[in-house]
Design a protein around this motif. Structure first.
Motif, PDB file in Angstrom:
ATOM      1  N   PHE A  56       0.889  -0.080  -5.646  1.00  0.00           N
ATOM      2  CA  PHE A  56      -0.068   0.418  -4.802  1.00  0.00           C
ATOM      3  C   PHE A  56      -1.258  -0.364  -5.056  1.00  0.00           C
ATOM      4  CE2 PHE A  56       1.673   4.736  -3.975  1.00  0.00           C
ATOM      5  CZ  PHE A  56       1.249   4.785  -2.666  1.00  0.00           C
ATOM      6  N   ASP A  57      -1.623  -0.817  -6.262  1.00  0.00           N
ATOM      7  CA  ASP A  57      -2.748  -1.635  -6.657  1.00  0.00           C
ATOM      8  C   ASP A  57      -2.530  -3.092  -5.794  1.00  0.00           C
ATOM      9  OD1 ASP A  57      -4.270   0.140  -8.059  1.00  0.00           O
ATOM     10  OD2 ASP A  57      -3.412  -0.372  -9.944  1.00  0.00           O
ATOM     11  N   VAL A  58      -1.346  -3.839  -6.063  1.00  0.00           N
ATOM     12  CA  VAL A  58      -0.990  -4.993  -5.629  1.00  0.00           C
ATOM     13  C   VAL A  58      -1.041  -5.042  -4.216  1.00  0.00           C
ATOM     14  CG1 VAL A  58       0.529  -6.809  -5.679  1.00  0.00           C
ATOM     15  CG2 VAL A  58       0.149  -5.811  -7.921  1.00  0.00           C
ATOM     16  N   ALA A  59      -0.508  -4.017  -3.608  1.00  0.00           N
ATOM     17  CA  ALA A  59      -0.494  -3.963  -2.143  1.00  0.00           C
ATOM     18  C   ALA A  59      -1.856  -3.810  -1.506  1.00  0.00           C
ATOM     19  CB  ALA A  59       0.189  -3.096  -1.592  1.00  0.00           C
ATOM     20  N   GLY A  60      -2.677  -3.017  -2.242  1.00  0.00           N
ATOM     21  CA  GLY A  60      -4.001  -3.198  -1.635  1.00  0.00           C
ATOM     22  C   GLY A  60      -4.753  -4.367  -1.903  1.00  0.00           C
ATOM     23  N   GLY A  86      -0.590  -2.330   6.609  1.00  0.00           N
ATOM     24  CA  GLY A  86       0.191  -2.151   5.420  1.00  0.00           C
ATOM     25  C   GLY A  86      -0.112  -0.963   4.615  1.00  0.00           C
ATOM     26  N   VAL A  87      -0.358  -1.139   3.192  1.00  0.00           N
ATOM     27  CA  VAL A  87      -0.552   0.109   2.389  1.00  0.00           C
ATOM     28  C   VAL A  87      -1.616   1.279   2.930  1.00  0.00           C
ATOM     29  CG1 VAL A  87      -1.975  -0.670   0.691  1.00  0.00           C
ATOM     30  CG2 VAL A  87      -0.238   0.914   0.279  1.00  0.00           C
ATOM     31  N   TYR A  88      -2.571   0.362   3.640  1.00  0.00           N
ATOM     32  CA  TYR A  88      -3.702   0.911   3.989  1.00  0.00           C
ATOM     33  C   TYR A  88      -3.492   2.076   5.407  1.00  0.00           C
ATOM     34  CZ  TYR A  88      -6.842  -1.394   0.868  1.00  0.00           C
ATOM     35  OH  TYR A  88      -7.381  -1.836  -0.119  1.00  0.00           O
ATOM     36  N   ARG A  89      -2.160   1.987   5.825  1.00  0.00           N
ATOM     37  CA  ARG A  89      -1.736   2.926   6.509  1.00  0.00           C
ATOM     38  C   ARG A  89      -1.352   4.507   6.129  1.00  0.00           C
ATOM     39  NH1 ARG A  89       2.919   0.226   9.327  1.00  0.00           N
ATOM     40  NH2 ARG A  89       3.125  -0.829   7.318  1.00  0.00           N
ATOM     41  N   ILE A  90      -0.970   4.235   4.554  1.00  0.00           N
ATOM     42  CA  ILE A  90      -0.694   5.372   3.910  1.00  0.00           C
ATOM     43  C   ILE A  90      -1.826   6.017   3.187  1.00  0.00           C
ATOM     44  CG2 ILE A  90       0.840   6.140   1.996  1.00  0.00           C
ATOM     45  CD1 ILE A  90       2.594   3.554   2.517  1.00  0.00           C
ATOM     46  N   THR A  91      -2.771   5.314   2.755  1.00  0.00           N
ATOM     47  CA  THR A  91      -3.854   5.779   1.941  1.00  0.00           C
ATOM     48  C   THR A  91      -5.083   4.874   2.259  1.00  0.00           C
ATOM     49  OG1 THR A  91      -4.841   6.220  -0.157  1.00  0.00           O
ATOM     50  CG2 THR A  91      -3.065   4.580  -0.035  1.00  0.00           C
ATOM     51  N   ARG A  92      -6.180   5.672   2.287  1.00  0.00           N
ATOM     52  CA  ARG A  92      -7.508   4.681   2.560  1.00  0.00           C
ATOM     53  C   ARG A  92      -7.767   3.970   1.112  1.00  0.00           C
ATOM     54  NH1 ARG A  92      -9.773   9.415   5.422  1.00  0.00           N
ATOM     55  NH2 ARG A  92     -11.388   9.284   3.871  1.00  0.00           N
ATOM     56  N   ASN A  93      -7.138   4.397   0.024  1.00  0.00           N
ATOM     57  CA  ASN A  93      -7.707   4.111  -1.261  1.00  0.00           C
ATOM     58  C   ASN A  93      -6.658   3.701  -2.129  1.00  0.00           C
ATOM     59  OD1 ASN A  93     -10.755   4.698  -1.149  1.00  0.00           O
ATOM     60  ND2 ASN A  93      -9.885   6.491  -0.415  1.00  0.00           N
ATOM     61  N   GLN A 150     -10.419   6.999   9.560  1.00  0.00           N
ATOM     62  CA  GLN A 150     -10.619   8.173   8.638  1.00  0.00           C
ATOM     63  C   GLN A 150      -9.733   9.305   9.245  1.00  0.00           C
ATOM     64  OE1 GLN A 150     -15.015   8.615   8.337  1.00  0.00           O
ATOM     65  NE2 GLN A 150     -14.591   9.069   6.123  1.00  0.00           N
ATOM     66  N   SER A 151      -9.866   9.356  10.635  1.00  0.00           N
ATOM     67  CA  SER A 151      -9.032  10.825  11.192  1.00  0.00           C
ATOM     68  C   SER A 151      -7.791  10.594  10.986  1.00  0.00           C
ATOM     69  CB  SER A 151      -9.700  10.749  12.584  1.00  0.00           C
ATOM     70  OG  SER A 151      -9.028   9.558  13.494  1.00  0.00           O
ATOM     71  N   ARG A 152      -7.157   9.198  11.254  1.00  0.00           N
ATOM     72  CA  ARG A 152      -5.497   8.872  11.009  1.00  0.00           C
ATOM     73  C   ARG A 152      -5.080   8.634   9.581  1.00  0.00           C
ATOM     74  NH1 ARG A 152      -7.525   4.292  13.774  1.00  0.00           N
ATOM     75  NH2 ARG A 152      -6.249   3.206  12.250  1.00  0.00           N
ATOM     76  N   VAL A 153      -5.841   8.398   8.584  1.00  0.00           N
ATOM     77  CA  VAL A 153      -5.403   8.093   7.404  1.00  0.00           C
ATOM     78  C   VAL A 153      -6.044   8.927   6.347  1.00  0.00           C
ATOM     79  CG1 VAL A 153      -4.767   6.343   5.410  1.00  0.00           C
ATOM     80  CG2 VAL A 153      -4.749   5.873   7.845  1.00  0.00           C
ATOM     81  N   ARG A 154      -5.460   9.387   5.429  1.00  0.00           N
ATOM     82  CA  ARG A 154      -5.820  10.175   4.436  1.00  0.00           C
ATOM     83  C   ARG A 154      -6.467   9.406   3.272  1.00  0.00           C
ATOM     84  NH1 ARG A 154      -2.258  15.611   3.560  1.00  0.00           N
ATOM     85  NH2 ARG A 154      -3.658  15.518   1.478  1.00  0.00           N
ATOM     86  N   ARG A 155      -7.663  10.320   2.604  1.00  0.00           N
ATOM     87  CA  ARG A 155      -8.151   9.603   1.533  1.00  0.00           C
ATOM     88  C   ARG A 155      -7.383   9.104   0.443  1.00  0.00           C
ATOM     89  NH1 ARG A 155     -13.148  12.724  -0.042  1.00  0.00           N
ATOM     90  NH2 ARG A 155     -14.184  11.588   1.430  1.00  0.00           N
ATOM     91  N   TRP A 156      -6.601  10.147  -0.176  1.00  0.00           N
ATOM     92  CA  TRP A 156      -5.822   9.788  -1.385  1.00  0.00           C
ATOM     93  C   TRP A 156      -4.204   9.653  -0.726  1.00  0.00           C
ATOM     94  CZ3 TRP A 156      -7.275   8.116  -5.757  1.00  0.00           C
ATOM     95  CH2 TRP A 156      -8.731   8.506  -6.156  1.00  0.00           C
ATOM     96  N   LEU A 157      -3.536  10.542  -0.715  1.00  0.00           N
ATOM     97  CA  LEU A 157      -1.961  10.547  -0.202  1.00  0.00           C
ATOM     98  C   LEU A 157      -1.705  11.793   0.749  1.00  0.00           C
ATOM     99  CD1 LEU A 157       0.086   9.430  -3.444  1.00  0.00           C
ATOM    100  CD2 LEU A 157      -0.606   8.067  -1.251  1.00  0.00           C
TER     101      LEU A 157
END
Length: 157
Positions: A56-60, A86-93, A150-157
């Motif tokens: 997750f860290d590296v992908a971000g 990329g990973v920002y489609r799964i989580t905003r953070n 924000q409306s499409r992707v969750r803050r965490w998971l």
């Protein structure tokens, strides 16, 4: 409390949390499912969870580099692009999610049931003093695009 917003780099918060988890594990061991696991089993589970966190860290970070925007969490107003692929489609953070997984892996490795509070404290602190101020800065900078994201992707998971 606003004086703590965007003041302490998240990796420092993660290291402080990990240190506190280590101290709690050494001074206040509590029998539980983690302590009952065989040490080599805990190590394998911890390594797997840490690997997920590292991914997750590296992908971000890679996604930010590709977008040529800042990876400095202390200055979200310097962002030049809203990264949502990329990973920002799964989580905003994803970088904070990664740190949370690494802290969870550390708790498993330590075999500390009390240590499981560490990732929860990290998530609470980072949400209040890092993520929410970042979101305000991104909303001001990217307006409707950020609101849509924000409306499409969750803050965490």
């Amino acid at each position: 409390m606003a004086s703590l917003e965007l003041k302490i780099p998240p990796p420092v918060i993660a290291l402080l949390t990990a240190s506190a988890m280590w101290a709690v594990a050494r001074w206040g061991a509590l029998p539980g499912p983690l302590a009952a696991m065989a040490p080599d089993g805990r190590l394998k589970v911890a390594a797997l969870v840490a690997f997920v966190g590292l991914c997750f860290d590296v992908a971000g970070i890679v996604a930010f580099w590709r977008a040529k925007t800042t990876v400095n969490p202390m200055k979200p107003e310097n962002s030049v692009a809203l990264v949502s692929s990329g990973v920002y489609r799964i989580t905003r953070n994803p970088m904070y999610v990664g740190m949370g997984f690494i802290l969870l892996a550390w708790a498993v490795y330590l075999g500390s049931t009390w240590g499981l509070l560490g990732p929860l404290v990290f998530v609470a602190y980072i949400t209040r003093f890092q993520i929410k101020p970042e979101e305000r800065a991104l909303a001001a900078r990217f307006c409707a695009a950020f609101a849509s994201y924000q409306s499409r992707v969750r803050r965490w998971l």
